[in-house]
Every structure is written in structure tokens, then in C-alpha cells.
Design an enzyme around this catalytic site. Structure first.
Site, mmCIF file in Angstrom:
data_model
loop_
_atom_site.group_PDB
_atom_site.id
_atom_site.type_symbol
_atom_site.label_atom_id
_atom_site.label_comp_id
_atom_site.label_asym_id
_atom_site.label_seq_id
_atom_site.Cartn_x
_atom_site.Cartn_y
_atom_site.Cartn_z
ATOM 1 N N SER A 171 0.492 -1.310 -0.064
ATOM 2 C CA SER A 171 0.030 0.104 -0.051
ATOM 3 C C SER A 171 0.728 1.187 -0.051
ATOM 4 C CB SER A 171 -1.084 0.052 1.262
ATOM 5 O OG SER A 171 -0.277 0.322 2.350
ATOM 6 N N LYS A 191 0.720 4.834 6.938
ATOM 7 C CA LYS A 191 0.121 5.346 5.668
ATOM 8 C C LYS A 191 0.817 6.927 5.617
ATOM 9 C CE LYS A 191 -2.927 2.080 4.907
ATOM 10 N NZ LYS A 191 -2.877 1.039 3.781
#
Length: 271
Positions: free
Chosen positions: A53, A108
Site C-alpha cells: 500500500s 500510511k
């Protein structure tokens, strides 16, 4: 003459006195271990990147050192610790805001802080009305992407409502699908107080804030400083949780430590 003759004996006696006893040696070792445990618990932490990701910024198999102090609330007992709040663009490590997986760490990038207005158009992030130049972010090919219609929620967030078929495990959480409309104004997602909106750099492959909502500020534990070791790891390794699978991969690491370590990523700074 007698005084001179006794000096070597006195020297030997002093040297014997300076020798540590087993108890003193054990105490020294315990102090070192205690300091090391404190540092690795409250100051730094090891974190392994398990998914794609955050590619190309962080790769599967990157082992990063996480600074746990910069984003921690300031304390009176440690005034020397540098503290600052979250900034847009920071890479953050946090507990996933999901009661079903309360102990799951994610990494993230912070896209929006309280008060920010965010929307995506064809994968491009618009922050407070301005398109963001994010060379590190993976985006859809173009408007003619045949899968664009299927991924409209992902690429044109939040103007396209959640597809009921995407709500459930591995997709949009039911709680976020219900809460999302409360934070949308004139086509923009507005970040509420005490929250951060985060997404992965690999936007087309990231299960991030678009799918489960905001990150509470108290869930954020730190920021990665650098990659201290990187090993070529299969993408499906994250799903192999059995003891046999883990032992097998550990054996694979021992055999291929030198030829499958990404040496060029050693001490790679994360940003």
C-alpha cells in the site's frame, strides 16, 4: 626495603578489589537491558512493511525504525523530547481505527488534518481546492481506464457513494459507509477536530481512509525514520500466519540473507 617489597602486594590487592563480582556484573547487564527495553518500547520501535500500500515509498519486506516520541503528547518529565503535531505529508504509524482489529498497526501518509477539505478526481488529490503534486503516489492510468467505473468510489472519492457490493470484510466498513455522508460538504470530505485523514501512496492498491474513515489522533504512535533492513518478501506472506509457514520463511531468510537482502535500501530515509 620492607616498604618497597610490599608495594606489588598492595597493587595486586587493589586490582582484586576493582574486579566486578558476579552480582555486580549481573546488575550491569540488567541496567543495560532495562535501558534497551525502555528505548525500544517508548522511544523507538521496529516495524515491518507487510503490504504494497505504500509502494514506491516503502516496499514489502522493509524493516523500519519508528520514532515514538515526536508525535507523543508532551510530558513534564521529559522536556528535552522534541514534540510536534502531525503535518500534511507525514508518514504515520497508527493503530487501525477498527474495533475488530484494535491491535493492528498500519502505515500510511497523512493527507489531511483537522479543517482540511479533500476530494479525489481520477485519483488526483485536491486539498482545499488545489490539486496536489504527488510524484510518489500511484494513480489510475487515465479517464479511459476500463476499470474506472468499477473503481469510481476509490478514484473519485467522496463524490461517488459507496457501492453496496464493496461494503464488508476487505472493503468499505459498514460504520464508515454510514458515517461518511456526515463529513461531506459540497463534494469535499471535511476532516473533523482530533482526526487525520490518511491514505497509502500506492493509491490503487491501498485499503486506507477511503474505506474505514479517519485516524483518531490518539491512535498515532509514531513515524518511520529509515529502513534499517529490507528483504525480498512475497506479497502473500502477510496471509501466511501458521507456525509452519513462519518457520519456513525464517529458514528461507537464513539461506538467502545475502542474495535477497535489498542492500541498496539500507538506511534509506523515509519521506
Amino acid at each position: 626495603m620492607s616498604t618497597t617489597a610490599s608495594q606489588p602486594e598492595e597493587t595486586i590487592a587493589k586490582q582484586e578489589d576493582q574486579t566486578e563480582t558476579p552480582l555486580e556484573s549481573l546488575a550491569s547487564i540488567c541496567v543495560v537491558l532495562a535501558i534497551g527495553l525502555f528505548v525500544m518500547t517508548f522511544v523507538f520501535q521496529n516495524f515491518e512493511i507487510p503490504s504494497a500500500s505504500m509502494e514506491k515509498t516503502l516496499l514489502i519486506g522493509d524493516h523500519v525504525l519508528v520514532d515514538r516520541t515526536s508525535f507523543a503528547p508532551p510530558t513534564k518529565w521529559a522536556p528535552f523530547v522534541h514534540y510536534r503535531d502531525i503535518r500534511r505529508g507525514d508518514i504515520i504509524v497508527f493503530y487501525k481505527p477498527n474495533p475488530e482489529t484494535p491491535d493492528l498497526f498500519l502505515v500510511k501518509r497523512a493527507i489531511g488534518i483537522p479543517g482540511d477539505r479533500i476530494h479525489l478526481h481520477n485519483g488526483i488529490v485536491y486539498l482545499n481546492g488545489v490539486a496536489q503534486n504527488e510524484p510518489q503516489a500511484g494513480k489510475p492510468a487515465d479517464d479511459g481506464d476500463p476499470e474506472h467505473a468499477f473503481n469510481a468510489y476509490r478514484d473519485d472519492f467522496p463524490s461517488v457513494p459507496p457501492n453496496p457490493m464493496e461494503i464488508g470484510p476487505g472493503g468499505i466498513t459498514a460504520s464508515w459507509a454510514l458515517d461518511l455522508p456526515n463529513h461531506v460538504q459540497n463534494g469535499d470530505l471535511v476532516v473533523p477536530p482530533g482526526m487525520v485523514f490518511a491514505m497509502g501512496d500506492n493509491r490503487t492498491e491501498s485499503l486506507d481512509g477511503r474505506y474505514w474513515g479517519f485516524v483518531p489522533r490518539q491512535n498515532i504512535v509514531g513515524r518511520p525514520l529509515f529502513v534499517y533492513w529490507s528483504f525480498e518478501t512475497p506479497a502473500d506472506q502477510i496471509n501466511k500466519t501458521g507456525l509452519g509457514d513462519r518457520l519456513s520463511f525464517m529458514g528461507h531468510i537464513l539461506v538467502h540473507f545475502f542474495d535477497e537482502t535489498r542492500w541498496h535500501r539500507t538506511f534509506h530515509i523515509t519521506r
